[in-house]
Design a protein around this motif. Structure first.
Motif, short mmCIF file in Angstrom:
data_model
loop_
_atom_site.label_atom_id
_atom_site.label_comp_id
_atom_site.label_asym_id
_atom_site.label_seq_id
_atom_site.Cartn_x
_atom_site.Cartn_y
_atom_site.Cartn_z
N ASP A 239 -7.11 -16.76 7.01
CA ASP A 239 -8.15 -15.73 7.13
C ASP A 239 -7.59 -14.36 7.50
N TYR A 240 -6.37 -14.33 8.05
CA TYR A 240 -5.78 -13.08 8.55
C TYR A 240 -4.67 -12.55 7.64
N LEU A 241 -4.40 -13.23 6.55
CA LEU A 241 -3.37 -12.79 5.62
C LEU A 241 -4.01 -11.99 4.50
N LYS A 242 -4.31 -10.75 4.77
CA LYS A 242 -5.08 -9.91 3.85
C LYS A 242 -4.22 -9.10 2.89
N THR A 243 -3.05 -8.66 3.35
CA THR A 243 -2.21 -7.78 2.52
C THR A 243 -0.86 -8.42 2.26
N GLU A 244 -0.15 -7.85 1.31
CA GLU A 244 1.21 -8.32 1.02
C GLU A 244 2.11 -8.14 2.24
N GLU A 245 1.88 -7.08 2.99
CA GLU A 245 2.67 -6.83 4.20
C GLU A 245 2.39 -7.89 5.25
N ASP A 246 1.11 -8.28 5.40
CA ASP A 246 0.75 -9.35 6.34
C ASP A 246 1.48 -10.63 5.98
N ILE A 247 1.46 -10.95 4.70
CA ILE A 247 2.07 -12.19 4.22
C ILE A 247 3.58 -12.17 4.44
N ALA A 248 4.22 -11.06 4.08
CA ALA A 248 5.67 -10.95 4.24
C ALA A 248 6.07 -11.05 5.72
#
Length: 102
Positions: free
Chosen positions: A12-21
């Motif tokens: 639920d908190y992995l919204k952007t590519e930066e968040d994921i990386a």
């Protein structure tokens, strides 16, 4: 007083590519293969697990199981999932005290 909590899901908190990386970088630092597989599962759920399963040629249930903390995906599966997510695997020198000389 009755307090109710909602279920926590990292996806639920992995919204952007930066968040994921950032999330995957932090998990990889731990060096635990089960944790890495589970983190890829979180990312897969954040994106679209069903579509990802089709992209890597697996059933949704099979991919979900492989990317659970209890799963043990092959390196081939990890690479296919990373590519389908638009990610690449990279190696970098270990920090001092983590592993032996190259």
């Amino acid at each position: 007083m009755d307090i109710q909590f909602s279920r926590y899901d990292t996806a639920d908190y992995l919204k952007t590519e930066e968040d994921i990386a950032a999330y995957l970088d932090a998990v990889i630092e731990e060096g635990d293969p089960a944790l890495i597989a589970a983190a890829l599962g979180d990312v897969a759920r954040a994106r679209n697990l069903s579509q990802l399963a089709r992209d890597v040629g697996m059933s949704r249930q099979g991919l979900d199981k492989a990317l659970s903390g209890a799963g043990n995906p092959s390196l081939s599966t990890v690479v296919k999932v990373a590519q389908a997510l638009g990610l690449q695997l990279a190696f970098k020198p270990a920090q001092a005290g983590h592993g032996g000389p190259l």
